[in-house]
Scaffold this motif. Structure first.
Motif, PDB file in Angstrom:
ATOM      1  N   THR A   1       7.255  20.427   2.746  1.00 49.96           N
ATOM      2  CA  THR A   1       7.888  19.612   3.788  1.00 49.96           C
ATOM      3  C   THR A   1       7.354  18.183   3.753  1.00 49.96           C
ATOM      4  O   THR A   1       6.855  17.663   4.749  1.00 49.96           O
ATOM      5  CB  THR A   1       7.658  20.236   5.176  1.00 49.96           C
ATOM      6  OG1 THR A   1       6.248  20.436   5.380  1.00 49.96           O
ATOM      7  CG2 THR A   1       8.357  21.575   5.300  1.00 49.96           C
ATOM      8  N   ARG A   2       7.468  17.559   2.602  1.00 51.76           N
ATOM      9  CA  ARG A   2       7.030  16.171   2.450  1.00 51.76           C
ATOM     10  C   ARG A   2       8.218  15.229   2.600  1.00 51.76           C
ATOM     11  O   ARG A   2       9.372  15.615   2.381  1.00 51.76           O
ATOM     12  CB  ARG A   2       6.391  15.957   1.076  1.00 51.76           C
ATOM     13  CG  ARG A   2       5.412  17.020   0.649  1.00 51.76           C
ATOM     14  CD  ARG A   2       4.255  17.183   1.610  1.00 51.76           C
ATOM     15  NE  ARG A   2       3.240  16.152   1.425  1.00 51.76           N
ATOM     16  CZ  ARG A   2       2.200  15.966   2.239  1.00 51.76           C
ATOM     17  NH1 ARG A   2       2.065  16.723   3.299  1.00 51.76           N
ATOM     18  NH2 ARG A   2       1.322  15.025   1.996  1.00 51.76           N
ATOM     19  N   LEU A   3       7.922  13.999   2.936  1.00 48.87           N
ATOM     20  CA  LEU A   3       8.923  12.938   3.004  1.00 48.87           C
ATOM     21  C   LEU A   3       8.768  12.052   1.773  1.00 48.87           C
ATOM     22  O   LEU A   3       7.659  11.829   1.298  1.00 48.87           O
ATOM     23  CB  LEU A   3       8.750  12.112   4.278  1.00 48.87           C
ATOM     24  CG  LEU A   3       8.782  12.888   5.595  1.00 48.87           C
ATOM     25  CD1 LEU A   3       8.476  11.960   6.764  1.00 48.87           C
ATOM     26  CD2 LEU A   3      10.133  13.565   5.787  1.00 48.87           C
ATOM     27  N   PRO A   4       9.871  11.503   1.255  1.00 44.68           N
ATOM     28  CA  PRO A   4       9.773  10.751   0.005  1.00 44.68           C
ATOM     29  C   PRO A   4       9.238   9.340   0.154  1.00 44.68           C
ATOM     30  O   PRO A   4       8.799   8.739  -0.826  1.00 44.68           O
ATOM     31  CB  PRO A   4      11.220  10.723  -0.490  1.00 44.68           C
ATOM     32  CG  PRO A   4      12.037  10.769   0.762  1.00 44.68           C
ATOM     33  CD  PRO A   4      11.271  11.646   1.703  1.00 44.68           C
ATOM     34  N   ASN A   5       9.259   8.800   1.372  1.00 49.52           N
ATOM     35  CA  ASN A   5       8.949   7.380   1.544  1.00 49.52           C
ATOM     36  C   ASN A   5       8.679   7.111   3.024  1.00 49.52           C
ATOM     37  O   ASN A   5       8.931   7.968   3.877  1.00 49.52           O
ATOM     38  CB  ASN A   5      10.139   6.547   1.046  1.00 49.52           C
ATOM     39  CG  ASN A   5       9.852   5.066   1.003  1.00 49.52           C
ATOM     40  OD1 ASN A   5       8.754   4.659   0.636  1.00 49.52           O
ATOM     41  ND2 ASN A   5      10.829   4.256   1.372  1.00 49.52           N
ATOM     42  N   ARG A   6       8.201   5.907   3.325  1.00 43.92           N
ATOM     43  CA  ARG A   6       7.932   5.533   4.717  1.00 43.92           C
ATOM     44  C   ARG A   6       9.217   5.346   5.510  1.00 43.92           C
ATOM     45  O   ARG A   6       9.235   5.460   6.734  1.00 43.92           O
ATOM     46  CB  ARG A   6       7.076   4.268   4.778  1.00 43.92           C
ATOM     47  CG  ARG A   6       7.707   3.052   4.133  1.00 43.92           C
ATOM     48  CD  ARG A   6       6.737   1.877   4.033  1.00 43.92           C
ATOM     49  NE  ARG A   6       7.340   0.783   3.283  1.00 43.92           N
ATOM     50  CZ  ARG A   6       8.017  -0.220   3.828  1.00 43.92           C
ATOM     51  NH1 ARG A   6       8.171  -0.264   5.148  1.00 43.92           N
ATOM     52  NH2 ARG A   6       8.523  -1.177   3.086  1.00 43.92           N
ATOM     53  N   TYR A   7      10.331   5.027   4.848  1.00 43.95           N
ATOM     54  CA  TYR A   7      11.649   5.045   5.482  1.00 43.95           C
ATOM     55  C   TYR A   7      12.584   5.880   4.606  1.00 43.95           C
ATOM     56  O   TYR A   7      12.433   5.942   3.380  1.00 43.95           O
ATOM     57  CB  TYR A   7      12.195   3.639   5.715  1.00 43.95           C
ATOM     58  CG  TYR A   7      12.340   2.761   4.496  1.00 43.95           C
ATOM     59  CD1 TYR A   7      13.510   2.748   3.741  1.00 43.95           C
ATOM     60  CD2 TYR A   7      11.325   1.892   4.125  1.00 43.95           C
ATOM     61  CE1 TYR A   7      13.652   1.928   2.631  1.00 43.95           C
ATOM     62  CE2 TYR A   7      11.453   1.053   3.018  1.00 43.95           C
ATOM     63  CZ  TYR A   7      12.624   1.078   2.280  1.00 43.95           C
ATOM     64  OH  TYR A   7      12.760   0.257   1.186  1.00 43.95           O
ATOM     65  N   TYR A   8      13.547   6.563   5.238  1.00 39.12           N
ATOM     66  CA  TYR A   8      14.347   7.556   4.525  1.00 39.12           C
ATOM     67  C   TYR A   8      15.591   7.885   5.333  1.00 39.12           C
ATOM     68  O   TYR A   8      15.752   7.451   6.489  1.00 39.12           O
ATOM     69  CB  TYR A   8      13.520   8.826   4.293  1.00 39.12           C
ATOM     70  CG  TYR A   8      12.953   9.442   5.561  1.00 39.12           C
ATOM     71  CD1 TYR A   8      13.616  10.482   6.212  1.00 39.12           C
ATOM     72  CD2 TYR A   8      11.762   8.980   6.129  1.00 39.12           C
ATOM     73  CE1 TYR A   8      13.112  11.043   7.376  1.00 39.12           C
ATOM     74  CE2 TYR A   8      11.245   9.526   7.288  1.00 39.12           C
ATOM     75  CZ  TYR A   8      11.926  10.559   7.912  1.00 39.12           C
ATOM     76  OH  TYR A   8      11.418  11.102   9.080  1.00 39.12           O
TER      77      TYR A   8
ATOM     78  N   GLN B   1       0.824  -1.207   0.000  1.00 40.76           N
ATOM     79  CA  GLN B   1       0.000   0.000   0.000  1.00 40.76           C
ATOM     80  C   GLN B   1       0.859   1.260   0.000  1.00 40.76           C
ATOM     81  O   GLN B   1       0.601   2.211  -0.751  1.00 40.76           O
ATOM     82  CB  GLN B   1      -0.934  -0.001   1.214  1.00 40.76           C
ATOM     83  CG  GLN B   1      -2.060  -1.007   1.150  1.00 40.76           C
ATOM     84  CD  GLN B   1      -3.131  -0.610   0.150  1.00 40.76           C
ATOM     85  OE1 GLN B   1      -3.017  -0.856  -1.053  1.00 40.76           O
ATOM     86  NE2 GLN B   1      -4.184   0.000   0.627  1.00 40.76           N
ATOM     87  N   MET B   2       1.894   1.276   0.842  1.00 42.85           N
ATOM     88  CA  MET B   2       2.769   2.446   0.880  1.00 42.85           C
ATOM     89  C   MET B   2       3.555   2.592  -0.418  1.00 42.85           C
ATOM     90  O   MET B   2       3.775   3.712  -0.913  1.00 42.85           O
ATOM     91  CB  MET B   2       3.718   2.361   2.074  1.00 42.85           C
ATOM     92  CG  MET B   2       3.068   2.683   3.412  1.00 42.85           C
ATOM     93  SD  MET B   2       2.413   4.378   3.471  1.00 42.85           S
ATOM     94  CE  MET B   2       2.299   4.630   5.240  1.00 42.85           C
TER      95      MET B   2
END
Length: 513
Positions: free
Chosen positions: A227-234, A15-16
């Motif tokens: 201010t977004r994050l590219p992925n669920r881990y980074y 899903q992510m």
């Protein structure tokens, strides 16, 4: 019956991945690394190994307290250290109980409004498209993936107006919906590329993935703008310190589920019977807030124990090998990079903890096992390079509702003699330390018990420094200039005394290198 349902690990991963268009052709062709993040103020910095500090909180997202707000109080404590902070790390469980959009406004936007661009207007904000005025960098917790089970969702939604009117059981952090298997968290914090029409994707990538990190093109984090994050881990870097933010929710699978199914089914039935008793107790209209909170805390503990058992009934759950491989390769690269002087991991589930409900939980032992495998592989590789450094300098986590500082002993693995900090007491119900004490034991290869970790500080609901009052907490972490890395912790602790808050900060802690 559980209040919540927990999607499978495979479901969380898929899903992510769909939401961020994980490794889809256009991103691969443009050389975009969807796990790297460049903080905008880093682009004009020199590579000086200067001193800085950052803030930490976790397990904060509750709005259930009627007359006071622990999340807001800890936010106020952190505010005194905000202006010069490099960033804030959130160790997960951003919103309870089930990461629902309905709860984001009261449980997240309201207490942390000073970190939001135009935060004075928090009451009219949506959780989607949040813009922070300073790097606010979370990892997902287990509650950020939960959904309400269908019967509970119907009951909670239909009765919510009446419960609010009567001020009865209205603030249990549940309405009609759950997290949508992490969708709400994604829309609050991630760059959901799947929402962008294909015709506009190229322009979006050009506008937001315009930073460079070595040979990689990656997302730029612009406080006050995007201010977004590219992925669920980074991962990101500040002043020569690499931070790896993990999604530990997909790292808690065990490779060998228990074969003793009969005993596990009996244990599960016992837990469900206790849950039923708690539901009946919570239905009493004469409960004092403190007693009700204690019952809700116990209910949440039982729910997690049920999920732990249910996972072991599965023939074989998925292990997120892709994330583990990413972490291994990233740590090796970091050690080989002369510009990097240290490494910090942040995740939700703690590999080591002495809190009574988490210390021997399957999630805890699983994440310890998988992280050990990564660190062993990292050290094996860098030792060939002549590098004798420790694989990481600090591991931060939440999940356990306490503040704890631990140090591992000789574990027989590369996680020996490392610093581990749990920051999971920033708002939700607090837990006690286990009766067995502060030393964690394991059996070695000969079957002999040995100490593998020891707690150096444990702040909980009965902490003596707060005279037995419930002690909520956040933390300031100072990184010294130069090399090797020096780390100092400043716990920020507040406890409730009647209608007032009292601050009860312990002494600062300098961690061993």
């Amino acid at each position: 019956m559980n209040l919540a349902s927990d999607p499978s690990i495979q479901r969380k991963i898929s899903q992510m991945a769909a939401r961020v268009r994980w490794k889809q052709p256009e991103l691969v062709q443009q050389g975009i690394d969807q796990t790297r993040l460049v903080l905008d103020h880093e682009t004009n910095r020199s590579e000086r190994d200067e001193a800085f500090h950052f803030l930490v909180l976790g397990d904060s997202g509750t709005g259930r307290h009627r007359f006071h707000s622990p999340p807001r109080r800890i936010a106020e404590r952190l505010l005194a250290h905000k202006d010069d902070a490099a960033y804030l790390l959130h160790t997960g469980d951003v919103v309870y109980l089930v990461g629902a959009a309905d709860q984001y406004r009261d449980n997240f936007l309201k207490p942390y409004r000073e970190w939001l661009q135009n935060g004075d207007a928090w009451s009219t904000m949506s959780h989607q498209g949040l813009v922070f005025n300073q790097p606010f960098l979370p990892v997902p917790g287990n509650h950020d993936y939960y959904d309400l089970s269908l019967p509970v969702a119907l009951l909670a939604g239909l009765t919510l107006p009446l419960r609010r009117h009567l001020q009865w059981f209205h603030d249990i952090d549940a309405g009609w919906r759950g997290s949508g298997q992490g969708e709400t968290y994604a829309r609050a914090f991630l760059d959901v590329l799947n929402d962008i029409p294909p015709a506009q994707l190229t322009d979006h990538l050009a506008s937001h993935y315009d930073a460079s990190w070595g040979e990689h093109r990656c997302m730029r984090y612009r406080p006050g703008i995007t201010t977004r994050l590219p992925n669920r881990y980074y991962r990101f870097r500040h002043a020569g310190v690499d931070v790896f933010a993990l999604d530990s929710n997909t790292l808690i699978a065990t490779d060998d589920p228990s074969l003793d199914q009969r005993d596990r089914r009996h244990a599960l039935k016992t837990l469900e019977q206790r849950q039923s008793a708690l539901y009946k107790a919570l239905a009493s209209s004469g409960l004092e807030e403190e007693k009700r909170d204690d019952l809700l805390d116990e209910l949440e503990t039982l729910e997690e124990q049920c999920f732990d058992l249910q996972r072991k009934f599965r023939h074989k759950d998925v292990v997120d090998h892709e994330q583990l491989e990413w972490l291994k390769e990233g740590l090796i690269e970091s050690h080989r990079d002369p510009a990097s002087r240290g490494r910090i991991l942040t995740m939700h589930h703690p590999p080591y903890v002495t809190e009574k409900t988490k210390w021997n939980q399957g999630d805890t032992t699983a994440i310890r096992h998988h992280l050990r495998g990564v660190l062993d592989a990292v050290c094996s590789t860098i030792r060939h390079d002549g590098n004798k450094a420790k694989p990481v300098d600090l591991v931060l986590s939440g999940h356990a509702h306490c503040m704890e500082v631990l140090r591992t002993h000789d574990t027989g693995h590369a996680d020996s003699h490392l610093n581990w900090v749990i920051c999971g007491a920033s708002g939700y119900g607090l837990r006690d330390q286990r009766r067995e004490g502060s030393k964690l034991m394991e059996n070695d290869d000969q079957g002999q018990a040995k100490v593998v970790a020891e707690s150096q500080l444990f702040i909980d609901r009965n902490w003596q420094g707060a005279a037995g009052r419930h002690a909520y907490s956040g933390m300031r972490v100072d990184i010294g200039s130069g090399r090797p890395l020096s780390i100092q912790l400043t716990p920020l602790v507040s406890c409730r005394d009647g209608k007032h808050w009292l601050d009860a900060d312990p002494e600062r802690i300098t961690l061993k290198a």
